[in-house]
Design a protein around this motif. Structure first.
Motif, mmCIF file in Angstrom:
data_model
loop_
_atom_site.group_PDB
_atom_site.id
_atom_site.type_symbol
_atom_site.label_atom_id
_atom_site.label_comp_id
_atom_site.label_asym_id
_atom_site.label_seq_id
_atom_site.Cartn_x
_atom_site.Cartn_y
_atom_site.Cartn_z
ATOM 1 N N ASN A 454 -25.305 2.507 -33.046
ATOM 2 C CA ASN A 454 -25.598 2.910 -31.670
ATOM 3 C C ASN A 454 -24.514 3.875 -31.205
ATOM 4 O O ASN A 454 -23.398 3.865 -31.738
ATOM 5 C CB ASN A 454 -25.588 1.689 -30.747
ATOM 6 N N SER A 456 -23.006 3.528 -28.493
ATOM 7 C CA SER A 456 -22.042 2.501 -28.098
ATOM 8 C C SER A 456 -22.772 1.166 -28.131
ATOM 9 O O SER A 456 -23.970 1.115 -27.839
ATOM 10 C CB SER A 456 -21.530 2.793 -26.689
ATOM 11 N N PRO A 459 -23.072 -2.774 -23.497
ATOM 12 C CA PRO A 459 -24.157 -2.655 -22.523
ATOM 13 C C PRO A 459 -23.689 -2.146 -21.159
ATOM 14 O O PRO A 459 -24.456 -1.491 -20.438
ATOM 15 C CB PRO A 459 -24.703 -4.087 -22.406
ATOM 16 N N ALA A 462 -23.493 1.527 -21.512
ATOM 17 C CA ALA A 462 -24.865 2.048 -21.553
ATOM 18 C C ALA A 462 -25.450 2.093 -20.135
ATOM 19 O O ALA A 462 -26.050 3.098 -19.735
ATOM 20 C CB ALA A 462 -25.725 1.187 -22.470
ATOM 21 N N LYS A 463 -25.240 1.064 -19.372
ATOM 22 C CA LYS A 463 -25.785 1.019 -18.003
ATOM 23 C C LYS A 463 -25.153 2.130 -17.141
ATOM 24 O O LYS A 463 -25.840 2.842 -16.403
ATOM 25 C CB LYS A 463 -25.488 -0.355 -17.408
ATOM 26 N N ASN A 466 -26.553 5.563 -18.294
ATOM 27 C CA ASN A 466 -28.007 5.795 -18.263
ATOM 28 C C ASN A 466 -28.596 5.966 -16.864
ATOM 29 O O ASN A 466 -29.792 5.758 -16.679
ATOM 30 C CB ASN A 466 -28.731 4.656 -18.985
ATOM 31 N N PRO A 470 -32.525 7.165 -20.193
ATOM 32 C CA PRO A 470 -31.894 6.572 -21.376
ATOM 33 C C PRO A 470 -31.145 7.602 -22.227
ATOM 34 O O PRO A 470 -31.732 8.532 -22.756
ATOM 35 C CB PRO A 470 -33.080 5.993 -22.153
ATOM 36 N N ILE A 472 -27.907 6.267 -23.896
ATOM 37 C CA ILE A 472 -27.403 5.321 -24.900
ATOM 38 C C ILE A 472 -28.470 4.243 -25.047
ATOM 39 O O ILE A 472 -28.724 3.483 -24.108
ATOM 40 C CB ILE A 472 -26.071 4.681 -24.458
ATOM 41 N N GLU A 473 -29.112 4.217 -26.200
ATOM 42 C CA GLU A 473 -30.165 3.220 -26.410
ATOM 43 C C GLU A 473 -29.688 2.234 -27.463
ATOM 44 O O GLU A 473 -29.530 2.585 -28.632
ATOM 45 C CB GLU A 473 -31.451 3.921 -26.820
ATOM 46 N N ILE A 474 -29.443 1.026 -27.028
ATOM 47 C CA ILE A 474 -28.921 0.012 -27.957
ATOM 48 C C ILE A 474 -30.090 -0.570 -28.754
ATOM 49 O O ILE A 474 -31.058 -1.075 -28.189
ATOM 50 C CB ILE A 474 -28.127 -1.070 -27.202
#
Ligand code: NOJ
Length: 756
Positions: A454, A456, A459, A462-463, A466, A470, A472-474
């Motif tokens: 990923n 990163s 989360p 990512a939040k 984003n 989207p 950063i898509e885990i």
């Protein structure tokens, strides 16, 4: 010549000083002003957004249509498309009493629909012709979609890569930054602002926005005037000298006074000292934000802003709602309101809007002007020229077009991260992924893709990243599963290409980082790939210099591609497969670690300079890291090699008004044709203000066929020797100067001359 053109000529060639103008040089504007009520004048100072774009603050305008009808709006932004813009202009010219057309603004920072690389990337091309052309295309496309005012160029000098908006500018250097600022203004505005393909440019953010303490966006700036004038102000001034039509104030304070209410900056510096003749707009609610800065209530800060010389209030409506009261209370004058209004009307006049409010609402243009093959071709060229070959390991690059390639990494098949930050008018779906680009350019290659990691695994990161969609898509699969899959693909290949780095919104507005390394999730992948024993190419994406000390030590080649824009994948493939030999050079220094920041090429010697690479007590150095950066300003390799020799001057002594001619012989000694950016650095050995050890004062990009030698000539103009002294006079001081010429800011070919 039409009446309008005659008047325009008058406008351009009259040389009265008019920062405090009481009469416009444009008679039509003056007669319109005569007809305006106080409320209508205040209305012109109001810039709103009805939504539709991305709001960059918490306030969003309400009842914009009603306000336009009431004559309470001078311009709008976030509205695009000739049909929508036509409707907005119709409301203004049919339903408001004086029928004054609107300015239609937008952030077209690196291309409109044809998204070019992020500005830090384009700057790395050091190619003023390409930069100007991309601004011309941006203007052509955005005016075709109804926009007549661009909130660009962003020319803030940035020496702190923690600051996310370093992506939007040209990097650390005032000389290069000034050249780029001028090229962009000329590209957007052209020779005639009333032509349908040109638009008002807006230089931003005045001033010093890039020097926020700790690299935290919107933070305070504290800087002495000598540094300010020598290091940070030149690109804004260059934009003014190039005739920029508008300027935007910054969010930060300058010496304790927020920029939007800073009279010294807006009136004394910009208008009186530099002779700026356009209008000044605030940034998004930056007038209101003076309340949080601690400057008083909305009425007080709005009056302060007008008194400072600000003409237009973006979104905050403090001007609209409080200026009348301040006038009644004697805190401002009607003449100040009239002057601000006059400047905005003049801009509308120069755009040709009074002659034809629908000049930028031609429904046929989007089809012919936007996203054409020709425009996309230019985007591909600019992107390829922006890439910087950071490291060559063995002869891995360029790749053979029939190779068996493991194409790995979280950015190898990502579409959402190609355009880069702050491309609000671009569309992700138009972008070419790296995987697609590889297949387009090398159809005979065997390419197997695996994500590997990923961007990163965090989360929270990512939040935070984003917010605009989207990036950063885990993955649902575990990091171990992703890694295992990638290693299997790697094992079955001849060569590994790993596309790694930052998601696009890990830089940009309100996207500062305290740790600017490649996220851990990807570091793990890179380490594992380097251990396979296969040749590895890291294609590195980011909107800032990263700290890559660990990756740099690995047996890998590294190609820095920034966020390349709509043609990302094709341009990367062009370079990786050798259709274009990389020629980009860094425009901001890459530190070894965050603790070295700020670090830039034009640092001073100090009174206790370190004399060795080893640590020395009581010298200016660190216990735990060298002073030198990992990669210096100006660094960038090529598939070929260049050799510099025979550095010569036309004379060893010049007078203060004489130019100096510098020549150097450059030979392409490698196996590929290629381009090199020849760089000239100057050191003023003794002067009244402690000098930088060297600073960029000239460059030229030259093409050499393999085996070819060229004599390259660079000129040092009299002003290149000048600097702002303690009295802020721009002077050159007699004495010795040293010149260094070469491939980056460590250039060691040296000569010297004397200024009489
Ligand atoms: C805030 C940004 O700082 C500025 O660069 C931009 O032009 C405005 N928002 C409008 O979107």
């Amino acid at each position: 010549m039409t009446l309008k053109r005659t008047l325009l000529a008058v406008t351009l060639f009259t040389t009265i000083t008019w920062y405090g103008n009481s009469q416009s040089r444009i008679p039509e504007v003056e007669s319109l002003l005569q007809k305006m009520t106080l409320a209508e004048k205040i209305g012109q100072l109001n810039l709103l957004t009805p939504g539709g774009g991305i709001a960059t603050g918490s306030v969003v305008s309400e009842d914009v249509e009603g306000k336009i009808k009431a004559g309470e709006v001078g311009g709008i932004f976030g509205v695009t498309g000739p049909d929508k813009v036509r409707k907005a202009q119709e409301i203004a010219v049919n339903s408001s009493r004086l029928k004054i057309p609107l300015l239609i603004g937008a952030d077209v920072i690196h291309g409109y629909k044809t998204t070019f690389p992020i500005p830090l990337g384009s700057a790395s091309s050091w190619d003023m012709g390409l930069i100007k052309q991309s601004a011309q295309i941006a203007a052509k496309e955005s005016t075709a979609d109804g926009i007549n005012w661009n909130f660009s160029p962003m020319v803030d000098i940035a020496r702190d890569p923690r600051w996310g908006r370093i992506a939007e500018g040209a990097g650390e250097d005032p000389y290069l930054g000034s050249a780029i600022a001028a090229a962009m203004v000329q590209g957007y505005q052209g020779a005639d602002l009333s032509a349908p393909h040109t638009m008002l440019a807006c230089v931003k953010h005045l001033v010093l926005y890039g020097a926020a303490e700790g690299g935290r966006d919107y933070n305070s700036v504290d800087m002495g005037k000598v540094k300010m004038f020598n290091q940070y102000l030149p690109p804004y001034k260059a934009a003014v000298d190039a005739g920029v039509a508008s300027a935007m104030t910054s969010f930060n304070d300058i010496d304790g006074i927020p920029a939007s209410g800073n009279k010294w900056m807006i009136t004394d510096l910009l208008r009186k000292k530099w002779g700026f003749q356009g209008f000044v707009v605030s940034d998004y609610t930056s007038v209101n934000e003076m309340i949080a800065h601690g400057m008083g209530d909305l009425q007080a800060v709005s009056a302060q802003a007008l008194n400072a010389g600000l003409d237009m209030d973006m979104v905050g409506e403090g001007f609209l709602t409080t200026l009348k009261k301040s006038l009644d209370e004697g805190k401002i004058t009607e003449e100040q309101i009239t002057t601000a209004c006059r400047r905005i009307l003049e801009a509308k006049y120069k755009l040709g809007l009074f002659e034809d409010p629908f000049l930028y609402s031609d429904e046929k243009r989007p089809e012919t002007d936007i996203l054409t093959d020709e425009n996309r071709k230019l985007a591909r060229t600019v992107a390829a020229h922006s890439f910087v070959l950071l490291k060559k390991h063995e002869k891995t690059l360029p790749l053979k077009k029939n190779a068996k390639i493991a194409l790995l990494g979280p950015l190898a098949d990502s579409r959402n991260n190609m355009l880069g930050t702050w491309a609000p008018t671009g569309e992700h779906k138009l972008a070419v992924t790296v995987l697609e680009g590889f297949k387009n350019v090398a159809p005979d290659a065997s390419i197997t893709y695996a994500k590997g990691a990923n961007i990163s695994n965090d989360p929270v990161m990512a939040k935070n990243v984003n917010v605009f969609g989207p990036k950063i898509e885990i993955d649902e699969r575990s990091p171990d599963t992703l890694l295992k899959e990638a290693l299997e693909v790697a094992k079955a290949s001849d060569v590994i290409v790993a596309v790694v780095g930052e998601a696009s919104e890990m830089t940009g507005e309100a996207a500062s980082r305290t740790d600017i390394s490649i996220p851990d999730a990807q570091k793990k992948l890179i380490r594992a790939l380097a251990k396979t024993g296969k040749p590895v190419v890291l294609v590195l994406m980011s909107g800032r210099p990263l700290t890559i000390s660990e990756e740099y030590e690995l047996p890998v080649s590294i190609l820095q591609v920034w966020h390349p824009g709509v043609e990302a994948g094709n341009a990367i493939a062009d370079v990786v497969f050798g259709d274009y030999n990389p020629s980009g050079k860094l425009t901001a220094t890459w530190p070894r670690n965050v603790g070295q920041i700020p670090i830039y090429h034009s640092m001073k010697n100090t009174g206790r300079p370190a004399e060795s690479k080893e640590f020395q007590k009581f010298k200016s150095n660190y216990l735990d890291a060298p002073n030198s950066p990992l990669l210096p300003f100006g660094h960038g390799l090529s598939y070929t090699e260049f050799e510099y020799s025979d550095l010569k001057l036309n004379t060893s002594e010049i007078g203060t008004d004489e130019a100096l001619t510098v020549t150097v012989s450059l030979k392409n000694t490698g196996n590929y044709d290629g381009e090199e950016v020849v760089q000239l650095y100057l050191r003023d050995v003794v002067r009244s203000i402690t000098p930088a050890m060297r600073k960029l004062k000239g460059f030229k990009k030259v093409f050499l066929k393999k085996g070819e030698t060229k004599l390259v000539t660079l000129k040092l103009k009299p002003e290149d020797l000048k600097f702002y002294n303690s009295d802020l006079d721009f002077v050159a001081e007699p004495g010795a100067f040293e010149i260094f010429v070469g491939t980056d800011s460590n250039a060691d070919l040296k000569t010297s001359f004397h200024l009489k």
